[in-house]
Scaffold this active site. Structure first.
Site, PDB file in Angstrom:
ATOM      1  N   LYS A 230       0.832  -1.206   0.000  1.00 46.99           N
ATOM      2  CA  LYS A 230       0.000   0.000   0.000  1.00 46.99           C
ATOM      3  C   LYS A 230       0.867   1.256   0.000  1.00 46.99           C
ATOM      4  O   LYS A 230       0.681   2.176  -0.816  1.00 46.99           O
ATOM      5  CB  LYS A 230      -0.916   0.011   1.235  1.00 46.99           C
ATOM      6  CG  LYS A 230      -1.646   1.320   1.474  1.00 46.99           C
ATOM      7  CD  LYS A 230      -2.612   1.659   0.346  1.00 46.99           C
ATOM      8  CE  LYS A 230      -3.164   3.059   0.512  1.00 46.99           C
ATOM      9  NZ  LYS A 230      -4.113   3.418  -0.563  1.00 46.99           N
ATOM     10  N   CYS A 288      -2.547  11.123   0.087  1.00 40.41           N
ATOM     11  CA  CYS A 288      -1.962   9.791  -0.162  1.00 40.41           C
ATOM     12  C   CYS A 288      -0.479   9.932  -0.484  1.00 40.41           C
ATOM     13  O   CYS A 288       0.371   9.519   0.286  1.00 40.41           O
ATOM     14  CB  CYS A 288      -2.674   9.123  -1.345  1.00 40.41           C
ATOM     15  SG  CYS A 288      -4.426   9.024  -1.148  1.00 40.41           S
TER      16      CYS A 288
HETATM   17  N1  SAJ Z   1      -0.103  14.722 -10.176  1.00 38.94           N
HETATM   18  C1  SAJ Z   1       0.905  15.238 -10.995  1.00 38.94           C
HETATM   19  N2  SAJ Z   1       1.256  14.546 -12.109  1.00 38.94           N
HETATM   20  C2  SAJ Z   1       0.663  13.354 -12.444  1.00 38.94           C
HETATM   21  C3  SAJ Z   1      -0.353  12.842 -11.596  1.00 38.94           C
HETATM   22  C4  SAJ Z   1      -0.726  13.545 -10.468  1.00 38.94           C
HETATM   23  O1  SAJ Z   1       1.466  16.307 -10.726  1.00 38.94           O
HETATM   24  O2  SAJ Z   1       1.013  12.781 -13.463  1.00 38.94           O
HETATM   25  C5  SAJ Z   1      -0.459  15.444  -8.962  1.00 38.94           C
HETATM   26  C6  SAJ Z   1      -1.921  15.842  -8.927  1.00 38.94           C
HETATM   27  O3  SAJ Z   1      -2.093  17.135  -9.484  1.00 38.94           O
HETATM   28  C7  SAJ Z   1      -2.209  15.851  -7.435  1.00 38.94           C
HETATM   29  C8  SAJ Z   1      -1.282  14.783  -6.878  1.00 38.94           C
HETATM   30  O4  SAJ Z   1      -0.274  14.563  -7.871  1.00 38.94           O
HETATM   31  O5  SAJ Z   1      -1.862  17.091  -6.869  1.00 38.94           O
HETATM   32  C9  SAJ Z   1      -1.952  13.453  -6.538  1.00 38.94           C
HETATM   33  O6  SAJ Z   1      -2.677  13.084  -7.661  1.00 38.94           O
HETATM   34  P1  SAJ Z   1      -3.267  11.559  -7.778  1.00 38.94           P
HETATM   35  O7  SAJ Z   1      -3.845  11.450  -9.151  1.00 38.94           O
HETATM   36  O8  SAJ Z   1      -2.261  10.592  -7.362  1.00 38.94           O
HETATM   37  O9  SAJ Z   1      -4.514  11.545  -6.780  1.00 38.94           O
HETATM   38  P2  SAJ Z   1      -4.571  11.028  -5.276  1.00 38.94           P
HETATM   39  O10 SAJ Z   1      -3.607  11.744  -4.418  1.00 38.94           O
HETATM   40  O11 SAJ Z   1      -6.013  11.066  -4.893  1.00 38.94           O
HETATM   41  O12 SAJ Z   1      -4.093   9.507  -5.369  1.00 38.94           O
HETATM   42  C10 SAJ Z   1      -5.039   8.463  -5.298  1.00 38.94           C
HETATM   43  C11 SAJ Z   1      -4.320   7.243  -4.790  1.00 38.94           C
HETATM   44  N3  SAJ Z   1      -5.320   6.272  -4.439  1.00 38.94           N
HETATM   45  C12 SAJ Z   1      -5.257   5.687  -3.220  1.00 38.94           C
HETATM   46  O13 SAJ Z   1      -4.381   5.920  -2.420  1.00 38.94           O
HETATM   47  C13 SAJ Z   1      -6.337   4.748  -2.907  1.00 38.94           C
HETATM   48  C14 SAJ Z   1      -3.386   6.683  -5.849  1.00 38.94           C
HETATM   49  O14 SAJ Z   1      -2.935   5.386  -5.414  1.00 38.94           O
HETATM   50  C15 SAJ Z   1      -4.073   6.518  -7.166  1.00 38.94           C
HETATM   51  O15 SAJ Z   1      -3.130   6.068  -8.124  1.00 38.94           O
HETATM   52  C16 SAJ Z   1      -4.621   7.878  -7.587  1.00 38.94           C
HETATM   53  O16 SAJ Z   1      -5.598   8.259  -6.596  1.00 38.94           O
HETATM   54  C17 SAJ Z   1      -5.316   7.759  -8.944  1.00 38.94           C
HETATM   55  O17 SAJ Z   1      -4.668   7.132  -9.835  1.00 38.94           O
HETATM   56  O18 SAJ Z   1      -6.410   8.330  -9.084  1.00 38.94           O
END
Ligand code: SAJ
Length: 476
Positions: A230, A288
């Site tokens: 995780k 996360c």
């Molecule tokens: N981000 C970037 N570049 C990317 C992707 C994201 O800068 O290529 C930034 C986003 O703007 C944001 C942050 O990173 O500020 C996090 O984005 P995220 O898409 O990872 O969203 P989270 O934080 O909600 O991550 C969750 C996580 N899910 C769980 O922990 C259950 C992660 O494991 C998932 O991969 C992610 O959602 C997802 O893919 O939606």
């Protein structure tokens, strides 16, 4: 009597308890209650001033969660109507159950020392321990530091119950992988990592989760491996983003368009070849990716101490990735200052329109938003700012402008922090008119706009990764 015999005597899991009626526990409880294999589910919620209201709501079949959660309301109505689910603050009823899961949040006490606050989780674990009975299964769903399930959690359960984990009761970790907005779907469709402190516990936990999975499969392993899975799956995502951010910074410095390079790299296809290049941006927020790296680091420090073989004196690659991602709001600050300088003005006294306070596109979630450190840098430099976000109605310490027009009016710079779909249709001519400036600045933190029309309208353009445009000629 062995644990296997105790479980055999108890028979199949029928009655379940879920502790922590939050965005993880509520859909989990509803889905357990909807499974024909199970006869009754209790949702346990402390009757505290801040969240006691949920008890009556949930028992009425109403969801206290904000935001759209497809399928959740009707599922809650169905299972409460069928008298298969109710919410209670009476933890003594745990004694009637075959299995209990804990989905209690583990936030950081404060962002600086990066030490998680397990107090609420530990209180839940002690409540379970005090009501534990032989042959029961206990599962931690909360994200925890590797070593917690087989370590502190096990010790607390044994101390409170006077029983022995793995002999008198089963204990496992089954980390949640749900995302707001798709909670029900994620629980049903994602594979479920299930890790017991021993094989009997793993098997019993697999029996608990199998009925709620539709296309998802159970992935069995040890409890500690499940904790590492995780925390590492988010650590790796953070690392991939950091790699994209670092390459974007390099491309800016070398006068290259990162997005051309990314497309070039991505073109390398073939058997087993992958680069999985993610996207650079204004920063990484959320609850996360900003914390799970530190859970993993603490896990290896505690569990792996004296055994970890790693280049002496070198920082953890994973922590360095966090440093790079946390640098991006500072880079946005640098781009803003450089842009204003090219427009012949300075940060002090200028008006900055900050577009996007949520940490994620098209979301109202503002936890650990990278917009916050950027705002702090602006204030420290004497700039004024207005903040806009179509999804965020209020945020502590932030005055949100009611409309995009009001936010942009009179601005020296317009800075995009979140790729909300509304911002894709920003019109450079209209924005320039609203700003009233000869050479307003546009800083694009999410590669949302095409630089050329903005430059042609007289803007000073700065964009993450746009080394090919960041020193463009200013059009009069
Ligand atoms: N981000 C970037 N570049 C990317 C992707 C994201 O800068 O290529 C930034 C986003 O703007 C944001 C942050 O990173 O500020 C996090 O984005 P995220 O898409 O990872 O969203 P989270 O934080 O909600 O991550 C969750 C996580 N899910 C769980 O922990 C259950 C992660 O494991 C998932 O991969 C992610 O959602 C997802 O893919 O939606």
């Amino acid at each position: 009597m062995t644990l296997e015999a105790l479980i055999r005597d108890r028979g199949p899991i029928r009655k379940i308890g879920v502790i922590g009626m939050g965005y993880v526990g509520i859909p989990a409880a509803a889905l357990f209650a909807d499974a024909p294999e199970f006869s009754r589910v209790y949702g346990f919620q402390r009757d505290s001033p801040s969240s006691g209201y949920k008890i009556a709501m949930l028992t009425r079949g109403e969801s206290p969660l904000k935001g759209e959660e497809p399928g959740l309301e009707e599922l809650l109505k169905k299972v409460t109507g069928a008298h298969k689910f109710e919410c209670t603050s009476d933890f003594s009823r745990i004694a009637e159950l075959d299995a209990v899961t804990l989905s209690i949040q583990t936030p950081f006490a404060n962002k600086d020392d990066l030490i998680p606050d397990f107090s609420a989780l530990y209180e839940g674990i002690r409540n379970v321990g005090r009501n534990l009975r032989p042959g029961m299964l206990v599962v931690l769903e909360s994200t925890v530091t590797p070593g917690t399930t087989a370590g502190p959690a096990r010790e607390m359960l044994e101390k409170e119950s006077g029983m022995v984990a793995g002999t008198d009761f089963a204990l496992a970790h089954a980390p949640e992988r749900v995302m707001v907005g798709r909670l029900i779907r994620n629980i049903r469709e994602h594979d479920r990592v299930v890790g017991g402190i021993d094989p009997v516990s793993t098997a019993r936990a697999a029996e608990l989760y199998t009925p709620v999975l539709t296309i998802g499969k159970v992935i069995p392993m040890t409890a500690t491996a499940a904790e590492v899975t995780k925390t590492a799956e988010n650590t790796f995502r953070d690392l991939q983003i950091a790699a994209a951010n670092e390459l974007a910074l390099y491309c800016e410095a070398m006068g290259v368009n990162f997005y051309d390079v990314r497309a070039g790299i991505d073109s390398l296809k073939g058997e087993g070849i992958t680069r999985a290049m993610l996207w650079p941006g204004a920063g990484v927020g959320g609850h996360c990716l900003t914390k799970d790296t530190y859970h993993l680091e603490r896990g290896v420090q505690q569990l792996g101490k004296d055994r970890l073989d790693y280049p002496a004196g070198e920082p953890s690659l994973f922590v360095l990735a966090r440093t790079i991602n946390d640098f991006m709001p500072r880079h946005m600050f640098r781009l803003t200052g450089d842009g204003l300088a090219r427009a012949g003005t300075t940060l002090r006294g200028s008006k900055i329109a900050l577009l996007g306070w949520a940490f994620l596109a098209n979301s109202d979630d503002t936890r650990n938003t990278p917009s916050e450190p950027y705002r702090d840098n602006l204030v420290a430099a004497g700039a004024d700012l207005t903040v806009h976000d179509p999804y965020v109605t209020h945020a502590p310490g932030v005055t949100l402008s009611p409309t995009l027009e009001e936010t942009i009016r009179g601005a020296d710079a317009v800075v995009i922090f979140a790729s909300h779909r509304e911002y894709r249709s920003l019109d450079p001519r209209q924005v320039k008119k609203l700003s009233g400036k000869k050479h307003p600045v546009i800083v694009d933190g999410r590669n949302l706009v095409d630089p050329d029309p903005w430059i042609a309208t007289g803007f000073v353009y700065k964009g993450i990764g746009r080394g090919d445009k960041n020193s463009h000629l200013i059009q009069e």
